[in-house]
Design an enzyme around this catalytic site. Structure first.
Site, PDB file in Angstrom:
ATOM      1  N   GLU A 177       0.811  -1.228   0.000  1.00 31.53           N
ATOM      2  CA  GLU A 177       0.000   0.000   0.000  1.00 31.53           C
ATOM      3  C   GLU A 177       0.842   1.274   0.000  1.00 31.53           C
ATOM      4  O   GLU A 177       1.231   1.762   1.069  1.00 31.53           O
ATOM      5  CB  GLU A 177      -0.941   0.011   1.215  1.00 31.53           C
ATOM      6  N   LYS A 219      -2.328  -2.172  -3.256  1.00 35.97           N
ATOM      7  CA  LYS A 219      -3.402  -1.364  -2.660  1.00 35.97           C
ATOM      8  C   LYS A 219      -3.051   0.107  -2.811  1.00 35.97           C
ATOM      9  O   LYS A 219      -2.444   0.714  -1.919  1.00 35.97           O
ATOM     10  CB  LYS A 219      -3.570  -1.732  -1.178  1.00 35.97           C
TER      11      LYS A 219
HETATM   12  P1  13P Z   1      -9.273   3.982   3.856  1.00 36.89           P
HETATM   13  O1  13P Z   1     -10.073   3.163   2.862  1.00 36.89           O
HETATM   14  O2  13P Z   1     -10.095   4.599   4.931  1.00 36.89           O
HETATM   15  O3  13P Z   1      -8.338   4.925   3.174  1.00 36.89           O
HETATM   16  O4  13P Z   1      -8.348   2.950   4.611  1.00 36.89           O
HETATM   17  C1  13P Z   1      -7.677   2.000   3.904  1.00 36.89           C
HETATM   18  C2  13P Z   1      -6.519   1.570   4.675  1.00 36.89           C
HETATM   19  O5  13P Z   1      -6.329   0.398   4.907  1.00 36.89           O
HETATM   20  C3  13P Z   1      -5.575   2.582   5.139  1.00 36.89           C
HETATM   21  O6  13P Z   1      -4.372   1.975   5.404  1.00 36.89           O
END
Ligand code: 13P
Length: 342
Positions: A177, A219
């Site tokens: 991510e 992600k």
């Molecule tokens: P949000 O969808 O609220 O951005 O959160 C996703 C997430 O896992 C943040 O690390």
């Protein structure tokens, strides 16, 4: 490395137009959200809230995996059933957040570096033994005057890749991510430029650290202008910019892209995911899925407000958002779906 297990898990997370529910808020983040709604901030309220989420009837039809936090993965329902068993019975694969947070990066005012590599190998081993099959690490990148710096992009990409290889060694699918934040007044084009640069760095490092691309999930953020940018694009413009960016940077071997919501409203996140799939589902090599926290959870949390009497209504709101996003994966989400709930 058990490649077959990794590939199988990654594909299962993307199957049946389902998506991942992020419910891995760290204790300070969860408490902050509770405080805003006047909910008491105790281990018991956090447990009760997470029990509400995972016992939502039918959740496993639209949710393939749930990302937990260390406190949550060890918790039990009020009747004593471990959360991990509840998830398993619902057909939801348990995942775990394993970074220990984004901290100020030395020598880089306004920038962050994510920590958590020390001791990670042992922690991953324990989580796998407990039953987790995937893990998440979040890098945070801000857009600003002269930001992001090349060094912060490289350092964050390096940490993501180190984490990803360790996950695969332990049999866990890494959910990688790199989040470009929506704060600021930058344009859609600037977000495209920065996201492209960040992803280029991430995949250079993932390849360098020998990550099996077929056994990971990306992600990312959608490509969006800053929240304060006066020029806000249509959902189609967002879909076009987002896919343009990923076609340039994400190898076809990656099975799925599961977007974070990043502070978008539930409805807007669904509408944008829908546009992405409607326009591109049959033309891109990866699944275009979701891994939302706020865009799925917030309406439910607002209804619950810590009161047992509101559990059923909160679960209905949670399930509704999960189903809207499943429809968006098919390109079949419509604004009328929102009215159906009322
Ligand atoms: P949000 O969808 O609220 O951005 O959160 C996703 C997430 O896992 C943040 O690390």
């Amino acid at each position: 490395m058990n490649s077959q297990l990794l590939i199988h898990t990654a594909q299962a997370l993307m199957a049946d137009n389902r998506g991942i529910l992020a419910m891995d808020e760290s204790t300070p983040t969860c408490d902050k959200r509770f405080a805003k709604l006047g909910i008491s901030q105790t281990e018991e309220t956090r447990r009760a809230y997470r029990e509400l989420i995972i016992t939502t009837p039918g959740l496993g039809e639209s949710i393939s995996g749930a990302i937990l936090y260390d406190e949550t993965i060890r918790q039990k329902k009020k009747d004593g059933a471990p959360f991990l068993k509840v998830l398993g019975d619902a057909g939801i694969i348990p995942g775990i957040k394993v970074d220990t947070g984004a901290k100020e990066m030395a020598g880089h005012p306004g920038e962050k570096i994510t920590e958590g590599l020390d001791g990670l190998r042992d922690r991953l081993k324990e989580y796998f033994q407990m039953g987790a099959r995937f893990a998440k690490w979040r890098a945070v990148i801000a857009i600003g005057d002269g930001l992001p710096s090349r060094s912060s992009l490289e350092a964050n990409a390096h940490a993501l890749a180190r984490y990803a290889t360790l996950c695969q060694e332990a049999g866990l699918v890494p959910v990688v991510e790199p989040e470009i934040l929506m704060d600021g007044n930058h344009t859609l084009e600037r977000c495209l430029e920065v996201t492209e640069e960040a992803l280029r760095n991430v995949f250079i490092q993932l390849n360098c650290q020998r990550v099996l691309l077929e056994g990971m999930i990306l992600k990312p953020n959608m490509v969006l202008p800053g929240l304060d940018c006066p020029d806000q694009p249509t959902v189609d413009d967002v879909a076009d910019a987002t896919v343009k960016c990923f076609l340039r940077t994400v190898p076809a071997a990656v099975p799925g892209i599961a977007f974070l919501s990043g502070g978008q409203s539930g409805e807007l996140a669904s509408a944008r995911l829908n546009a992405l799939n409607l326009r591109f589902k049959t033309r891109v090599p990866w699944a275009l899925a979701f891994s939302f926290a706020r865009a799925i959870q917030l309406p439910a949390m607002e209804i619950w407000r810590g009161d047992e009497a509101n559990v059923t209504a909160a679960q209905a709101a949670l399930l509704h958002r999960a189903r809207c996003n499943q429809a968006a994966r098919r390109g079949e989400y419509t604004a009328a779906m929102e009215r159906d709930l009322e």
